[in-house]
Design an enzyme around this catalytic site. Sequence first.
Site, short mmCIF file in Angstrom:
data_model
loop_
_atom_site.label_atom_id
_atom_site.label_comp_id
_atom_site.label_asym_id
_atom_site.label_seq_id
_atom_site.Cartn_x
_atom_site.Cartn_y
_atom_site.Cartn_z
N HIS A 46 41.25 68.95 55.54
CA HIS A 46 41.98 69.39 54.34
C HIS A 46 41.75 70.90 54.11
O HIS A 46 42.67 71.63 53.73
CB HIS A 46 41.48 68.63 53.11
CG HIS A 46 41.74 67.15 53.14
ND1 HIS A 46 40.73 66.23 53.15
CD2 HIS A 46 42.89 66.44 53.14
CE1 HIS A 46 41.26 65.00 53.15
NE2 HIS A 46 42.55 65.10 53.14
N GLY B 136 49.30 68.06 57.54
CA GLY B 136 48.59 68.07 58.82
C GLY B 136 49.36 67.32 59.90
O GLY B 136 50.01 66.30 59.63
#
Length: 255
Positions: free
Chosen positions: A14, A124
């Site tokens: 993250h 992502g």
Amino acid sequence: MALVPTMGALHAGHESLMQAAKNHADEVIVSIFVNPTQFGPNEDYLRYPRLPEQDLALCEKAGVAAVFMPEVEQVYPAGFATSVSVKGITEVLCGAHRPGHFDGVATVVARLLMLVRPKAALFGEKDYQQLQVIKRMVQDLAIPAEIIGVPIFREHDGLAFSSRNAYLSPQERKSAPILYAELCKSAAAIKGGADIAAILASAKQDIIKAGFDSVDYFSLCDGSSLAELNSYKPGSRLLTAARIGKTRLIDNIAV
Ligand code: AMP
């Protein structure tokens, strides 16, 4: 402003999105919301890790401008009746094993983008299918945000960082890097011209031998449409999902 949507239990993966976001905007906003509509009835919504204090400290250290941590009632107020469904691309891979999952993802991301109105949002490649679904949705609905994909951030042994890695027992954690190892081995064999069906079958066997209980899929797909491929073509992607104990892990690489 750039948005990094997350479900919390934040980790280095993250953080890499937050750092990448700084290249796209002066201010970065992180959203933390464990989205109930993307979990199936027998999935891990209730036991999904929730670590708000630790998450806020990580966001502060990463230099984000604000954190948006809505309650379920704010995201889905009484009377909420809309679902966003992206066809085709959601029916394969994880979509085949998690019915309704991508409708939940598309709906919550559409709502977050309209609530926050960032000029860019970062996702992502770890959730590669999710990234393709969101790109499709934003294009189809003309949502005015640029969607940016960020490469997978991995542990030293190749395991992709994931909030779900916290579920792994020490023994399972030792087995987990086999996913990335098999993706790399298979990608090299595919580029070397070996038989694709044989490569994929042997990768699945190796993953089971290493201690996984089952492999949902280990597939070669077109990197945009995610259509399964029987032969290599430029832009192909190898993707896998496998279950070990109570944990389902996913990973993928470009071929
Ligand atoms: P999650 O909190 O698991 O929903 O993930 C939030 C965002 O972080 C998604 O866009 C994920 O794809 C991304 N993400 C999670 N793990 C990683 C990782 N290891 N590397 C890069 N991005 C990741």
